[in-house]
Write a protein that holds these residues in place. Sequence first.
Motif: not given
Lengths: 212, 212
Positions: A100, A103-104, A107-108, A110, A133-134, A140-141, A144-145, B73, B106
């Motif tokens: 997880e 992947e953040v 994918s979320g 970089q 922004y991203w 933040q994600t 949290d994780l 994941a 991805v």
Amino acid sequence: MAENRAILYAFWLSSCSWRVRAALHLKGIPYEERSIDIVKTNQQQTEQFRAINPAQKVPALVIDNVTLVESMAIVQYLEDTRPEPALTPKTPVLRARMRELVEVVVSGIQPLQNNGLQSQFPTTEQYTKFTRYWTDRGLQTLEDLLQKSAGEYCVGDQITLADLCLVPQVYNAVGRHALDISKYPTVSRLYEKLLNEKVFKETHPKVIKSKM
Amino acid sequence: MAENRAILYAFWLSSCSWRVRAALHLKGIPYEERSIDIVKTNQQQTEQFRAINPAQKVPALVIDNVTLVESMAIVQYLEDTRPEPALTPKTPVLRARMRELVEVVVSGIQPLQNNGLQSQFPTTEQYTKFTRYWTDRGLQTLEDLLQKSAGEYCVGDQITLADLCLVPQVYNAVGRHALDISKYPTVSRLYEKLLNEKVFKETHPKVIKSKM
């Protein structure tokens, strides 16, 4: 006939290159790094490099007589073929927690802050706003994780693929994107600790640059 | 006490949701799909959903009494815990070829054409130009890489995680981004073949939408 040492095509400033460099270091795999300047001279766009990676991106790794591309595919190949020291937890749930986090980043964050995006924006200001922004949202994600998984490192007390992703990304966030990470206490704590580990000291972009 | 059936939080239009839906289908795992409308009513932004996924994104899967997020994941957790039928090749090099393709989608395509990006662009035209550019470039990379790996499917003659990534992404490319994929003959051939497989017919966004 075969070259014994692996060859890493990489760039000192590339966060994806750093992930692979750190994995090679942790697993004690002898390698030679060849610099592909993706910023000033766009060496990734030469025909010579296109023959190595058709996507014209770093990193690429030549090892065991094959050429591999895409940083996490490379790192996982190393994990498959050189399992010690393990960079993946043993239980399915912890492995999922690690993936997880990976992947953040992969994918979320970089792809949405990559230098290569800049030419697609009409102004530098728009590019900067977008990337900040991203990156901020991804951090933040991660924060949290990490509440579910962190110990001494991202997942428990073992360095894993998640740490290989976290360090280069936070380095970009703090440096290139000038973000304040103090609002993410777990991310900050892990980053500071990891930066002091031998592997990240010796594969740090500034060290790689100084050797060029 | 425990819920026997897995619960998939997803949206019919989401390409990342489709990856997980297809994996559940292939492995014959009983599940209930709960729709989170990420387009019209922004249900992913509710506090209720934030408790499921702090990143406020689909998909999320509740299974074996844990909540998992991030599509690959999740899929790899299913592969770890329900290894049959295998969605990963057996040899390290073929595994790496699969992961290269997965990572191109991805990390190299999906994040750069996501609906969620739109609000970060001053005009729809800019957003459209951006998403089409990166999708097209990623498809070219897939076409190049597939020359090394493709057989009946993306990697040899077995459906793998790479196919779970390819189909939803090409579906977006052809539909939402109106790209001509005929210039990518291998991508086109695989996409057409895969669309006719039972798994992709039964998990197709149009089928999911029609059940809502």
